[in-house]
Design a protein around this motif. Structure first.
Motif, short mmCIF file in Angstrom:
data_model
loop_
_atom_site.label_atom_id
_atom_site.label_comp_id
_atom_site.label_asym_id
_atom_site.label_seq_id
_atom_site.Cartn_x
_atom_site.Cartn_y
_atom_site.Cartn_z
N PHE A 264 -2.50 -0.23 13.40
CA PHE A 264 -1.65 -1.00 12.49
C PHE A 264 -0.45 -0.17 12.05
O PHE A 264 0.70 -0.63 12.09
CB PHE A 264 -2.45 -1.46 11.26
CG PHE A 264 -1.61 -2.13 10.22
CD1 PHE A 264 -1.02 -3.35 10.47
CD2 PHE A 264 -1.38 -1.53 8.98
CE1 PHE A 264 -0.21 -3.98 9.51
CE2 PHE A 264 -0.59 -2.14 8.02
CZ PHE A 264 0.00 -3.36 8.29
N LEU A 265 -0.69 1.06 11.66
CA LEU A 265 0.42 1.93 11.27
C LEU A 265 1.35 2.17 12.45
O LEU A 265 2.59 2.18 12.29
CB LEU A 265 -0.11 3.26 10.74
CG LEU A 265 0.93 4.30 10.33
CD1 LEU A 265 1.84 3.76 9.23
CD2 LEU A 265 0.25 5.59 9.88
N PHE A 279 9.25 3.39 3.25
CA PHE A 279 7.91 2.87 2.98
C PHE A 279 6.94 4.01 2.74
O PHE A 279 7.17 5.15 3.15
CB PHE A 279 7.42 1.99 4.14
CG PHE A 279 7.12 2.72 5.42
CD1 PHE A 279 5.83 3.15 5.72
CD2 PHE A 279 8.13 2.97 6.34
CE1 PHE A 279 5.56 3.82 6.90
CE2 PHE A 279 7.87 3.63 7.54
CZ PHE A 279 6.58 4.06 7.81
N SER A 280 5.86 3.68 2.03
CA SER A 280 4.76 4.62 1.85
C SER A 280 3.49 3.96 2.36
O SER A 280 3.37 2.72 2.35
CB SER A 280 4.59 4.99 0.37
OG SER A 280 4.22 3.87 -0.41
N TYR A 281 2.57 4.78 2.82
CA TYR A 281 1.35 4.27 3.44
C TYR A 281 0.21 5.24 3.14
O TYR A 281 0.38 6.46 3.29
CB TYR A 281 1.55 4.15 4.95
CG TYR A 281 0.42 3.50 5.72
CD1 TYR A 281 0.36 2.11 5.85
CD2 TYR A 281 -0.58 4.26 6.33
CE1 TYR A 281 -0.66 1.50 6.58
CE2 TYR A 281 -1.59 3.66 7.06
CZ TYR A 281 -1.63 2.28 7.18
OH TYR A 281 -2.64 1.68 7.91
N ARG A 282 -0.90 4.71 2.70
CA ARG A 282 -2.04 5.59 2.41
C ARG A 282 -3.35 4.81 2.54
O ARG A 282 -3.38 3.59 2.41
CB ARG A 282 -1.94 6.19 1.01
CG ARG A 282 -2.02 5.18 -0.14
CD ARG A 282 -1.82 5.85 -1.48
NE ARG A 282 -1.76 4.90 -2.58
CZ ARG A 282 -2.82 4.48 -3.25
NH1 ARG A 282 -4.03 4.93 -2.95
NH2 ARG A 282 -2.69 3.62 -4.25
N GLU A 283 -4.41 5.56 2.79
CA GLU A 283 -5.75 4.98 2.79
C GLU A 283 -6.27 4.93 1.35
O GLU A 283 -6.21 5.93 0.64
CB GLU A 283 -6.71 5.80 3.65
CG GLU A 283 -6.48 5.66 5.14
CD GLU A 283 -7.62 6.25 5.97
OE1 GLU A 283 -8.65 6.65 5.38
OE2 GLU A 283 -7.46 6.32 7.20
N ALA A 308 -2.93 0.85 1.88
CA ALA A 308 -1.84 0.31 1.05
C ALA A 308 -0.51 0.64 1.71
O ALA A 308 -0.23 1.81 2.02
CB ALA A 308 -1.90 0.93 -0.33
N LEU A 309 0.29 -0.39 1.92
CA LEU A 309 1.64 -0.24 2.45
C LEU A 309 2.62 -0.78 1.42
O LEU A 309 2.51 -1.93 1.00
CB LEU A 309 1.80 -1.01 3.76
CG LEU A 309 3.21 -1.10 4.35
CD1 LEU A 309 3.69 0.27 4.82
CD2 LEU A 309 3.27 -2.11 5.49
N VAL A 310 3.57 0.05 1.00
CA VAL A 310 4.61 -0.37 0.07
C VAL A 310 5.96 -0.17 0.76
O VAL A 310 6.32 0.95 1.13
CB VAL A 310 4.56 0.42 -1.25
CG1 VAL A 310 5.69 -0.05 -2.19
CG2 VAL A 310 3.21 0.25 -1.94
N VAL A 311 6.67 -1.28 0.94
CA VAL A 311 7.96 -1.27 1.66
C VAL A 311 9.06 -1.62 0.66
O VAL A 311 8.91 -2.55 -0.15
CB VAL A 311 7.95 -2.31 2.79
CG1 VAL A 311 9.31 -2.33 3.50
CG2 VAL A 311 6.82 -2.02 3.78
N THR A 312 10.17 -0.90 0.72
CA THR A 312 11.31 -1.17 -0.15
C THR A 312 12.50 -1.62 0.68
O THR A 312 12.87 -0.95 1.67
CB THR A 312 11.70 0.06 -0.98
OG1 THR A 312 10.58 0.49 -1.74
CG2 THR A 312 12.85 -0.26 -1.92
N GLN A 313 13.09 -2.75 0.28
CA GLN A 313 14.29 -3.23 0.96
C GLN A 313 15.48 -2.43 0.49
O GLN A 313 15.68 -2.25 -0.73
CB GLN A 313 14.50 -4.70 0.63
CG GLN A 313 15.71 -5.35 1.29
CD GLN A 313 15.47 -5.65 2.77
OE1 GLN A 313 15.49 -4.74 3.56
NE2 GLN A 313 15.25 -6.90 3.09
N PRO A 314 16.30 -1.90 1.38
CA PRO A 314 17.48 -1.14 0.95
C PRO A 314 18.44 -2.02 0.16
O PRO A 314 18.42 -3.25 0.24
CB PRO A 314 18.12 -0.68 2.26
CG PRO A 314 17.03 -0.81 3.30
CD PRO A 314 16.18 -1.95 2.85
#
Length: 319
Positions: A264-265, A279-283, A308-314
């Motif tokens: 997935f990553l 983005f940040s990604y962690r288990e 957990a995936l956190v995506v930020t739009q520029p």
């Protein structure tokens, strides 16, 4: 006289709140173990009825509660004992209605340990970076609605902008009731296959999609695509066009780990890099739904992790 499901759930939920009812929803496997114990074959209290989904005798509930269940089609009256087709779980100070155990129906509305982890993720993200006034919140594939509701309750200035969307009409019925119980009177609801029937952009999109390979392809459980990650990938891709500048996607999902790799990553990383989205990604948990590894679909999978995936739009203010 027929009573709508949302109206019945609100009446039941408010009554249960008055009784001080609380219940923590656990995994289906753990639930089955608890219900298999001696003396658990019939309900003796409200937690047995609305938490453990045990059959009960007519006299256990007051007449009005029994009528609310019966008039809305939420009561199973087969056999000499009755059974509620709805459960209530507590999260924080709120109660959430969801489907009775076992959730075998194709349109079942699920609530469990993933829900608590998802809610905690959202709360932590908004504590770190609160939403501003007028922000729009979208809970895509909302189910019972806890993700969007937790976000809205943590962001009073953004509450009027809450939209709960799901492809499952039954999920929206439960979400309507849960929003009413939480006092979120301005929440909006939309039946939609992901983003198809939705308009506009959002400062926050939250999602806790199904991520398993389910033989019955139940809506709340089957993620489709490679090892159940298909829906999560589609949500990430679709969110890129629906996030306002500076907006965030907070995605809680499951990631199958194959020979130490996270497919997935591997799939989302180039997508987000091409879009220029930080983005940040962690288990969050390295091992969930371990019993699924017995399925042929997971023959080469060594574990399923909650991530957990956190995506930020520029384009917005710096995080």
């Amino acid at each position: 006289m027929a009573l709508s499901v949302p109206d019945a759930l609100v009446l039941l939920g408010r009554w249960l709140e008055e009784t001080g009812y609380r219940f923590t929803a656990i995994t289906p496997a753990s639930h089955a173990r608890v219900n298999a114990r001696g003396g658990a074959n019939a309900a003796g209290n409200l937690r047995d009825v609305f938490g453990w989904s045990r059959p009960f005798a007519t006299g256990l509930l007051p007449g009005n509660a029994l009528a609310w269940l019966r008039d809305s089609g939420l009561l199973d009256e087969s056999g000499h004992l009755l059974r509620s087709r709805v459960r209530f779980a507590s999260l924080g100070s709120a109660l959430y209605a969801h489907s009775a155990y076992p959730t075998l129906e194709a349109d079942a509305v699920f609530f469990g340990p993933d829900t608590y982890r998802f809610a905690s993720l959202i709360a932590a993200e908004l504590q770190s970076r609160p939403l501003g006034t007028g922000a729009r919140i979208l809970d895509i594939g909302c189910g019972a609605g806890p993700g969007g509701m937790v976000a809205a309750l943590a962001s009073p200035a953004a509450q009027p902008g809450l939209l709960l969307a799901d492809i499952n009409p039954r999920a929206l019925a439960f979400a309507r009731a849960n929003a009413a119980l939480a006092g979120l009177a301005t929440a909006g609801f939309q039946q939609s296959n992901l983003f198809e029937s939705l308009a506009g952009r959002f400062e926050l999109i939250v999602a806790n999609p199904p991520y398993l390979v389910d033989a019955g392809e139940r809506t709340y459980r089957h993620g489709g695509g490679p090892l159940g990650s298909g829906l999560s990938l589609r949500i990430v891709q679709g969110s890129l066009a629906r996030l306002a500048p500076g907006g965030r996607l907070v995605l809680y999902t499951g990631a199958p780990i194959v020979e130490g790799r996270d497919p997935f990553l591997d799939g989302v990383t180039p997508l987000l890099e091409r879009a220029g989205c930080p983005f940040s990604y962690r288990e969050i948990d390295p091992d969930v739904f371990g019993e699924e590894l017995d399925s042929p679909a997971y023959a080469d999978t060594e574990r399923i992790a909650a991530v957990a995936l956190v995506v930020t739009q520029p384009g917005g203010p710096a995080p």
